[in-house]
Design a protein around this motif. Structure first.
Motif, PDB file in Angstrom:
ATOM      1  N   ILE A 243      -7.575  50.609  87.549  1.00  0.00           N
ATOM      2  CA  ILE A 243      -7.635  50.418  86.708  1.00  0.00           C
ATOM      3  C   ILE A 243      -5.654  50.468  86.020  1.00  0.00           C
ATOM      4  CG2 ILE A 243      -9.810  50.279  85.626  1.00  0.00           C
ATOM      5  CD1 ILE A 243      -8.552  53.486  84.221  1.00  0.00           C
ATOM      6  N   ALA A 244      -5.217  50.764  86.843  1.00  0.00           N
ATOM      7  CA  ALA A 244      -3.484  50.910  86.322  1.00  0.00           C
ATOM      8  C   ALA A 244      -2.893  52.204  87.940  1.00  0.00           C
ATOM      9  CB  ALA A 244      -3.665  51.773  85.012  1.00  0.00           C
ATOM     10  N   THR A 245      -1.842  51.549  88.020  1.00  0.00           N
ATOM     11  CA  THR A 245      -0.594  52.483  88.664  1.00  0.00           C
ATOM     12  C   THR A 245      -0.382  53.684  87.978  1.00  0.00           C
ATOM     13  OG1 THR A 245       1.535  50.915  87.919  1.00  0.00           O
ATOM     14  CG2 THR A 245       0.464  50.255  89.538  1.00  0.00           C
ATOM     15  N   GLN A 246      -0.171  54.700  88.363  1.00  0.00           N
ATOM     16  CA  GLN A 246       0.520  55.658  88.147  1.00  0.00           C
ATOM     17  C   GLN A 246       1.625  56.076  89.062  1.00  0.00           C
ATOM     18  OE1 GLN A 246      -0.921  57.538  85.681  1.00  0.00           O
ATOM     19  NE2 GLN A 246       0.699  59.073  85.879  1.00  0.00           N
ATOM     20  N   GLY A 247       2.374  56.471  88.572  1.00  0.00           N
ATOM     21  CA  GLY A 247       3.962  56.734  88.815  1.00  0.00           C
ATOM     22  C   GLY A 247       4.628  55.497  89.868  1.00  0.00           C
ATOM     23  N   LEU A 248       5.321  56.098  90.694  1.00  0.00           N
ATOM     24  CA  LEU A 248       6.248  55.402  91.739  1.00  0.00           C
ATOM     25  C   LEU A 248       5.552  55.785  93.394  1.00  0.00           C
ATOM     26  CD1 LEU A 248       9.369  56.076  89.926  1.00  0.00           C
ATOM     27  CD2 LEU A 248       7.969  53.989  89.950  1.00  0.00           C
ATOM     28  N   LYS A 249       4.623  56.457  93.181  1.00  0.00           N
ATOM     29  CA  LYS A 249       4.400  56.935  94.490  1.00  0.00           C
ATOM     30  C   LYS A 249       3.764  56.528  95.501  1.00  0.00           C
ATOM     31  CE  LYS A 249       7.260  60.962  94.946  1.00  0.00           C
ATOM     32  NZ  LYS A 249       8.206  60.623  95.919  1.00  0.00           N
ATOM     33  N   GLY A 250       2.703  55.454  94.492  1.00  0.00           N
ATOM     34  CA  GLY A 250       1.540  54.365  94.804  1.00  0.00           C
ATOM     35  C   GLY A 250      -0.203  55.415  94.524  1.00  0.00           C
ATOM     36  N   ARG A 251       0.442  55.977  93.879  1.00  0.00           N
ATOM     37  CA  ARG A 251      -1.113  56.647  93.170  1.00  0.00           C
ATOM     38  C   ARG A 251      -1.481  55.574  92.354  1.00  0.00           C
ATOM     39  NH1 ARG A 251      -1.075  62.515  91.134  1.00  0.00           N
ATOM     40  NH2 ARG A 251       0.696  61.685  90.412  1.00  0.00           N
ATOM     41  N   LEU A 252      -2.963  55.257  92.225  1.00  0.00           N
ATOM     42  CA  LEU A 252      -3.712  54.962  91.203  1.00  0.00           C
ATOM     43  C   LEU A 252      -4.055  55.600  90.298  1.00  0.00           C
ATOM     44  CD1 LEU A 252      -3.689  51.952  94.489  1.00  0.00           C
ATOM     45  CD2 LEU A 252      -4.003  50.820  91.800  1.00  0.00           C
ATOM     46  N   ALA A 253      -4.885  54.665  89.381  1.00  0.00           N
ATOM     47  CA  ALA A 253      -5.887  55.568  88.185  1.00  0.00           C
ATOM     48  C   ALA A 253      -6.497  54.387  88.398  1.00  0.00           C
ATOM     49  CB  ALA A 253      -5.345  54.779  86.860  1.00  0.00           C
ATOM     50  N   ALA A 254      -7.969  55.038  88.506  1.00  0.00           N
ATOM     51  CA  ALA A 254      -9.483  54.886  88.627  1.00  0.00           C
ATOM     52  C   ALA A 254     -10.357  55.373  87.764  1.00  0.00           C
ATOM     53  CB  ALA A 254      -9.832  55.529  90.483  1.00  0.00           C
ATOM     54  N   ARG A 255     -12.073  54.284  87.908  1.00  0.00           N
ATOM     55  CA  ARG A 255     -12.789  54.882  87.696  1.00  0.00           C
ATOM     56  C   ARG A 255     -13.972  54.316  87.314  1.00  0.00           C
ATOM     57  NH1 ARG A 255     -11.613  51.570  82.196  1.00  0.00           N
ATOM     58  NH2 ARG A 255     -11.790  49.636  82.478  1.00  0.00           N
ATOM     59  N   SER A 256     -15.118  55.297  87.769  1.00  0.00           N
ATOM     60  CA  SER A 256     -16.190  54.432  88.391  1.00  0.00           C
ATOM     61  C   SER A 256     -16.577  53.259  87.309  1.00  0.00           C
ATOM     62  CB  SER A 256     -17.049  56.215  88.181  1.00  0.00           C
ATOM     63  OG  SER A 256     -17.730  56.450  86.913  1.00  0.00           O
ATOM     64  N   VAL A 257     -17.958  52.876  88.397  1.00  0.00           N
ATOM     65  CA  VAL A 257     -18.763  51.561  87.454  1.00  0.00           C
ATOM     66  C   VAL A 257     -19.757  51.757  87.922  1.00  0.00           C
ATOM     67  CG1 VAL A 257     -16.966  49.862  88.433  1.00  0.00           C
ATOM     68  CG2 VAL A 257     -18.064  50.667  90.481  1.00  0.00           C
ATOM     69  N   HIS A 258     -20.893  50.759  87.327  1.00  0.00           N
ATOM     70  CA  HIS A 258     -21.921  50.756  87.671  1.00  0.00           C
ATOM     71  C   HIS A 258     -22.681  52.180  86.461  1.00  0.00           C
ATOM     72  CE1 HIS A 258     -21.483  47.175  89.223  1.00  0.00           C
ATOM     73  NE2 HIS A 258     -20.732  47.788  90.338  1.00  0.00           N
ATOM     74  N   GLY A 259     -21.864  53.259  85.764  1.00  0.00           N
ATOM     75  CA  GLY A 259     -22.796  54.810  85.617  1.00  0.00           C
ATOM     76  C   GLY A 259     -22.767  55.516  86.171  1.00  0.00           C
ATOM     77  N   LEU A 260     -21.909  54.982  87.301  1.00  0.00           N
ATOM     78  CA  LEU A 260     -22.299  56.129  89.147  1.00  0.00           C
ATOM     79  C   LEU A 260     -21.096  56.984  88.109  1.00  0.00           C
ATOM     80  CD1 LEU A 260     -21.475  53.714  91.552  1.00  0.00           C
ATOM     81  CD2 LEU A 260     -24.153  54.946  91.111  1.00  0.00           C
ATOM     82  N   PRO A 261     -20.802  58.726  89.517  1.00  0.00           N
ATOM     83  CA  PRO A 261     -20.626  59.382  88.722  1.00  0.00           C
ATOM     84  C   PRO A 261     -19.436  58.862  89.766  1.00  0.00           C
ATOM     85  CG  PRO A 261     -22.570  59.904  90.284  1.00  0.00           C
ATOM     86  CD  PRO A 261     -22.773  59.289  89.334  1.00  0.00           C
ATOM     87  N   PHE A 262     -18.261  59.894  89.194  1.00  0.00           N
ATOM     88  CA  PHE A 262     -17.282  59.421  90.972  1.00  0.00           C
ATOM     89  C   PHE A 262     -17.619  59.939  91.927  1.00  0.00           C
ATOM     90  CE2 PHE A 262     -12.447  59.178  91.895  1.00  0.00           C
ATOM     91  CZ  PHE A 262     -12.213  57.764  91.516  1.00  0.00           C
ATOM     92  N   LEU A 263     -17.650  58.620  92.811  1.00  0.00           N
ATOM     93  CA  LEU A 263     -17.691  59.298  94.307  1.00  0.00           C
ATOM     94  C   LEU A 263     -16.544  58.860  95.023  1.00  0.00           C
ATOM     95  CD1 LEU A 263     -21.029  56.785  93.576  1.00  0.00           C
ATOM     96  CD2 LEU A 263     -21.086  59.558  94.095  1.00  0.00           C
ATOM     97  N   LEU A 264     -15.882  58.496  94.872  1.00  0.00           N
ATOM     98  CA  LEU A 264     -14.063  58.998  95.295  1.00  0.00           C
ATOM     99  C   LEU A 264     -14.444  60.146  95.348  1.00  0.00           C
ATOM    100  CD1 LEU A 264     -11.905  55.901  94.485  1.00  0.00           C
ATOM    101  CD2 LEU A 264     -14.501  55.483  96.238  1.00  0.00           C
TER     102      LEU A 264
END
Length: 97
Positions: free
Chosen positions: A13-34
Protein backbone atom coordinates in the motif's frame (compact mmCIF):
# COMPACT_ATOMS: atom_id res chain seq x y z
CA UNK A 1 -4.70 -24.24 -12.20
CA UNK A 2 -2.96 -21.02 -11.33
CA UNK A 3 -5.73 -20.00 -8.93
CA UNK A 4 -5.50 -23.20 -6.93
CA UNK A 5 -1.72 -23.13 -6.61
CA UNK A 6 -1.39 -19.50 -5.58
CA UNK A 7 -3.07 -17.47 -2.85
CA UNK A 8 -3.45 -13.68 -2.92
CA UNK A 9 -2.50 -12.83 0.66
CA UNK A 10 -1.39 -9.19 0.83
CA UNK A 11 -1.48 -5.82 -0.85
CA UNK A 12 1.44 -3.37 -0.96
CA UNK A 13 0.00 0.00 0.00
CA UNK A 14 2.92 2.43 0.38
CA UNK A 15 6.66 2.85 0.34
CA UNK A 16 8.42 3.31 3.67
CA UNK A 17 11.74 5.14 3.83
CA UNK A 18 14.54 5.09 1.30
CA UNK A 19 15.76 1.50 1.55
CA UNK A 20 12.93 -0.20 -0.33
CA UNK A 21 10.67 -1.35 2.49
CA UNK A 22 6.96 -1.43 1.78
CA UNK A 23 3.89 -1.12 3.95
CA UNK A 24 1.55 -4.06 3.42
CA UNK A 25 -1.77 -5.33 4.71
CA UNK A 26 -3.56 -8.62 4.37
CA UNK A 27 -6.48 -9.02 1.96
CA UNK A 28 -9.70 -11.07 1.86
CA UNK A 29 -9.98 -11.03 5.65
CA UNK A 30 -6.95 -13.28 6.03
CA UNK A 31 -4.43 -13.01 8.83
CA UNK A 32 -1.11 -11.52 7.71
CA UNK A 33 0.60 -14.44 5.98
CA UNK A 34 3.86 -13.03 4.66
CA UNK A 35 6.82 -14.18 6.73
CA UNK A 36 10.58 -14.25 6.46
CA UNK A 37 11.56 -16.64 3.68
CA UNK A 38 8.23 -16.47 1.83
CA UNK A 39 8.62 -16.38 -1.96
CA UNK A 40 6.22 -13.82 -3.38
CA UNK A 41 4.91 -13.17 -6.88
CA UNK A 42 3.80 -9.58 -7.48
CA UNK A 43 0.60 -9.08 -9.49
CA UNK A 44 -0.13 -7.48 -11.74
CA UNK A 45 3.50 -7.76 -12.90
CA UNK A 46 5.27 -4.42 -13.18
CA UNK A 47 6.77 -3.45 -16.52
CA UNK A 48 10.27 -2.82 -15.19
CA UNK A 49 10.10 -3.82 -11.54
CA UNK A 50 10.68 -7.23 -9.97
CA UNK A 51 8.19 -10.02 -10.67
CA UNK A 52 9.14 -12.16 -7.69
CA UNK A 53 11.08 -11.72 -4.45
CA UNK A 54 11.84 -13.40 -1.17
CA UNK A 55 10.66 -11.81 2.07
CA UNK A 56 13.70 -10.81 4.13
CA UNK A 57 11.84 -9.41 7.10
CA UNK A 58 8.42 -8.43 8.43
CA UNK A 59 7.69 -5.90 11.17
CA UNK A 60 4.22 -5.25 12.60
CA UNK A 61 3.67 -1.50 12.80
CA UNK A 62 0.31 -1.55 14.52
CA UNK A 63 -3.29 -2.02 13.44
CA UNK A 64 -3.40 -3.94 10.16
CA UNK A 65 -0.16 -2.65 8.64
CA UNK A 66 3.18 -4.43 8.36
CA UNK A 67 6.53 -3.28 7.00
CA UNK A 68 8.02 -5.81 4.62
CA UNK A 69 11.56 -6.01 3.25
CA UNK A 70 12.02 -7.94 -0.01
CA UNK A 71 15.12 -9.30 -1.70
CA UNK A 72 16.07 -7.18 -4.71
CA UNK A 73 14.03 -4.19 -3.50
CA UNK A 74 16.75 -1.98 -2.07
CA UNK A 75 15.68 1.56 -2.91
CA UNK A 76 12.63 3.76 -2.99
CA UNK A 77 12.47 3.84 -6.78
CA UNK A 78 12.07 0.07 -6.95
CA UNK A 79 9.58 -0.07 -4.10
CA UNK A 80 7.44 2.67 -5.69
CA UNK A 81 6.93 0.43 -8.73
CA UNK A 82 5.37 -2.20 -6.47
CA UNK A 83 2.85 0.01 -4.63
CA UNK A 84 -0.63 -1.27 -5.47
CA UNK A 85 0.62 -4.77 -6.28
CA UNK A 86 -0.76 -7.85 -4.60
CA UNK A 87 1.47 -10.58 -3.18
CA UNK A 88 0.78 -14.16 -4.23
CA UNK A 89 2.36 -17.05 -2.37
CA UNK A 90 2.21 -20.77 -3.08
CA UNK A 91 -0.62 -22.40 -1.15
CA UNK A 92 1.82 -25.21 -0.28
CA UNK A 93 3.88 -22.68 1.69
CA UNK A 94 0.96 -21.48 3.82
CA UNK A 95 -0.07 -22.80 7.24
CA UNK A 96 -2.49 -25.72 7.02
CA UNK A 97 -5.45 -23.84 8.44
Amino acid sequence: SMARRWADVAELIATQGLKGRLAARSVHGLPFLLSEGSVVHFVPPTFDGPRTARVLGVQHTGSDTYLVEFSGVKDRETSERLVGSHCLVARADLPED
